[in-house]
Design an enzyme around this catalytic site. Structure first.
Site, PDB file in Angstrom:
ATOM      1  N   GLU A 189       0.472  -1.274  -0.249  1.00  0.00           N
ATOM      2  CA  GLU A 189       0.243  -0.688  -0.182  1.00  0.00           C
ATOM      3  C   GLU A 189       1.061   0.791   0.058  1.00  0.00           C
ATOM      4  O   GLU A 189       2.168   0.862   0.317  1.00  0.00           O
ATOM      5  CB  GLU A 189      -1.371  -0.019   1.180  1.00  0.00           C
ATOM      6  CG  GLU A 189      -2.121  -0.858   1.083  1.00  0.00           C
ATOM      7  CD  GLU A 189      -3.086  -1.007   2.702  1.00  0.00           C
ATOM      8  OE1 GLU A 189      -3.312  -0.054   3.184  1.00  0.00           O
ATOM      9  OE2 GLU A 189      -3.485  -2.144   2.736  1.00  0.00           O
ATOM     10  N   HIS A 221      -5.568   4.529   0.317  1.00  0.00           N
ATOM     11  CA  HIS A 221      -5.844   5.956   1.294  1.00  0.00           C
ATOM     12  C   HIS A 221      -4.755   6.998   0.622  1.00  0.00           C
ATOM     13  O   HIS A 221      -4.341   8.429   1.424  1.00  0.00           O
ATOM     14  CB  HIS A 221      -5.197   5.240   2.751  1.00  0.00           C
ATOM     15  CG  HIS A 221      -6.484   4.191   2.911  1.00  0.00           C
ATOM     16  ND1 HIS A 221      -7.387   4.468   3.492  1.00  0.00           N
ATOM     17  CD2 HIS A 221      -6.452   3.048   2.577  1.00  0.00           C
ATOM     18  CE1 HIS A 221      -8.222   3.249   3.989  1.00  0.00           C
ATOM     19  NE2 HIS A 221      -7.511   2.710   3.056  1.00  0.00           N
ATOM     20  N   LYS A 252     -13.260   5.905  -1.759  1.00  0.00           N
ATOM     21  CA  LYS A 252     -12.390   6.527  -0.419  1.00  0.00           C
ATOM     22  C   LYS A 252     -12.812   7.952  -0.853  1.00  0.00           C
ATOM     23  O   LYS A 252     -13.329   8.650  -0.698  1.00  0.00           O
ATOM     24  CB  LYS A 252     -11.433   5.815   0.217  1.00  0.00           C
ATOM     25  CG  LYS A 252     -12.016   4.663   0.504  1.00  0.00           C
ATOM     26  CD  LYS A 252     -10.412   4.100   0.673  1.00  0.00           C
ATOM     27  CE  LYS A 252     -11.281   2.629   1.779  1.00  0.00           C
ATOM     28  NZ  LYS A 252     -10.483   1.589   1.459  1.00  0.00           N
TER      29      LYS A 252
HETATM   30  C1  PLP Z   1     -10.457  -0.081   1.380  1.00  0.00           C
HETATM   31  C2  PLP Z   1      -9.335  -0.988   0.891  1.00  0.00           C
HETATM   32  C3  PLP Z   1      -9.739  -1.532  -0.827  1.00  0.00           C
HETATM   33  C4  PLP Z   1     -10.801  -2.278  -0.709  1.00  0.00           C
HETATM   34  O1  PLP Z   1     -11.291  -1.216  -1.987  1.00  0.00           O
HETATM   35  P1  PLP Z   1     -12.945  -1.101  -1.736  1.00  0.00           P
HETATM   36  O2  PLP Z   1     -13.582  -0.541  -3.259  1.00  0.00           O
HETATM   37  O3  PLP Z   1     -13.387  -0.931  -0.726  1.00  0.00           O
HETATM   38  O4  PLP Z   1     -13.156  -1.815  -2.085  1.00  0.00           O
HETATM   39  C5  PLP Z   1      -8.350  -2.087  -0.722  1.00  0.00           C
HETATM   40  N1  PLP Z   1      -6.744  -1.583  -0.508  1.00  0.00           N
HETATM   41  C6  PLP Z   1      -7.539  -1.304   0.615  1.00  0.00           C
HETATM   42  C7  PLP Z   1      -5.697  -0.811   1.194  1.00  0.00           C
HETATM   43  C8  PLP Z   1      -8.073  -0.402   1.067  1.00  0.00           C
HETATM   44  O5  PLP Z   1      -8.364   0.544   2.573  1.00  0.00           O
END
Ligand code: PLP
Length: 428
Positions: A189, A221, A252
């Site tokens: 990430e 994020h 998000k």
């Molecule tokens: C929320 C999230 C996902 C998944 O994304 P969605 O669109 O909610 O399914 C994938 N990777 C990370 C790091 C996340 O925080």
């Protein structure tokens, strides 16, 4: 055969006994700084809607117009007849935003990780992931059947050791009938979802190149939040062009729903042919694509810049307020370990991007104690989730506090005052 209901009830009792039981909470209002829960208005510090776009008039307008022109449903998968104009428009907007050749959208970020990773690597390949990556990446790695290795969070030495291990096995491979050279995929990430800290992407790019591996960065994020026009942490680190697979979510900071991959044309073409979560799923609804198009445009415009600035102010107030509060109560019993990642944040600071993450985890440790704090905060009118195993490791339970660009300074103060009241009884 065992009784269905009693069998499940027994399992549930086990989950409860560990302090790990979770319940859905009905929110009777849009995602915003205040939400209505059980008839009460609560200060909402739980959302990933970092820029306040989920209920933004222009984003809603994007969804409404897409519904009016293209209907409620997409009717089929993308490869059959479900690929509607808004999907193409969104993918063009995403590729332009991320400055890549192409983009592909999925119905969720989870589906994006699952489909992308299992399309890129298989049993003859290697996948190397950070210990703290999101469950979607872990599940995808397992599903792919690739040889999986984990490195300690942000630990470049361990990453290099894993890369060396995998590279040694790709070069000495005996079977010449393998149709292609084994692949090594590193996945991280950029801003970590439950800690708010960041991956040292510049160093990671050097390492993956050194060992002939590929890098996939999940910017869930960071998208909309850091880098030029909110392009993300890879952009802020100036290494975007060296990342093979850019992943993100539309759910998000972009305030909509869905996930995406950006990268080379060949990558997108391959995923459309191989990513099973893309192929065997009905295309995302027009409303989601329409909202996301509006959001991708909005984050790159002056309002995006303004919202990022407000968000940074709120984050600063929140972090400073918590640090002050914790410094005042050094002997706070069980809260002695309550800490947050306030200082390590800039360790990997980009050349020009000092943006702080909106994720402020208050590490409590004990699961029951984290829940107790969340319940008490809620009684005082503040909604903050207690994050527990399996979202984080056991004994790493925390309150995950997030602010958005829609919060005002007084709301940060309101939270800090409530937190102070909740911390007090622990000392007794
Ligand atoms: C929320 C999230 C996902 C998944 O994304 P969605 O669109 O909610 O399914 C994938 N990777 C990370 C790091 C996340 O925080």
């Amino acid at each position: 055969m065992r009784e269905f209901k009693s069998d499940l009830a027994q399992e549930l009792a086990g989950i409860r006994a560990q302090g790990l039981h979770r319940q859905l909470c009905e929110v009777e209002s849009p995602q915003s700084p205040r939400i209505n829960v059980a008839g009460r208005s609560l200060l909402n510090l739980s959302s990933n809607d970092y820029l306040g776009l989920a209920d933004h008039p222009r984003v809603k307008e994007g969804a409404i117009r897409a519904v009016e022109r293209f209907g409620a449903g997409s009717g089929a998968s993308r490869l059959v007849s479900g690929s509607l104009s808004p999907h193409f428009e969104l993918e063009e907007a995403l590729a332009e935003f991320k400055q890549t050749e192409a983009a592909l959208s999925f119905s969720s970020g989870y589906a994006t990780a699952l489909g992308t990773i299992s399309a890129l690597v298989g049993p003859d390949d290697f996948i190397i992931i950070d210990r703290l990556v999101h469950a979607s990446i872990v599940d995808a790695a397992r599903l792919s059947g690739a040889k999986l290795r984990v490195f300690a969070h942000n630990d470049l030495n361990e990453l290099e050791a894993r890369l060396a291990w995998a590279a040694a096995r790709t070069s000495t491979r005996a079977h010449s009938q393998t149709p292609r050279v084994p692949r090594i995929l590193v996945v991280t990430e950029s801003v970590f979802s439950m800690d708010g800290d960041r991956a040292p992407l510049r160093e990671m790019v050097e390492l993956k190149d050194k060992y002939g591996a590929w890098l996939m960065v999940d910017e869930a994020h960071a998208t909309g939040l850091c880098g030029t026009s909110g392009r993300g942490w890879a952009d802020a680190q100036n290494i975007s062009a060296r990342v093979e697979v850019h992943m993100g979510t539309l759910g998000k900071a972009l305030g909509s729903a869905g996930g995406f991959v950006c990268g080379a044309r060949e990558l997108v073409d391959l995923l459309a042919n191989r990513a099973r979560s893309f192929i065997f799923s009905t295309a995302p609804v027009p409303a989601a694509a329409g909202a996301a198009i509006a959001a991708v445009r909005l984050v790159q415009g002056p309002e995006g810049t303004a919202r990022r600035e407000v968000l940074q102010r709120r984050i600063g107030e929140l972090r400073e307020g918590i640090a002050t509060r914790l410094a005042q109560e050094p002997s706070a019993g069980g809260m002695a370990t309550l800490g947050f990642h306030g200082s390590s944040e800039r360790r990997f600071g980009g050349k020009s991007d000092a943006a702080e993450s909106a994720i402020v985890p208050l590490i409590v440790g004990n699961e029951a104690e984290a829940v107790r704090l969340a319940v008490e905060l809620r009684e005082r009118g503040v909604f903050v989730p207690a994050i527990r195993f399996p979202t984080v490791a056991r004994g790493q339970a925390r309150l995950r506090v997030t602010v958005t660009a829609s919060h005002i300074e007084a709301e940060v103060s309101e939270f800090l005052a409530a937190l102070a009241l909740c911390l007090r009884p622990v000392q007794a």
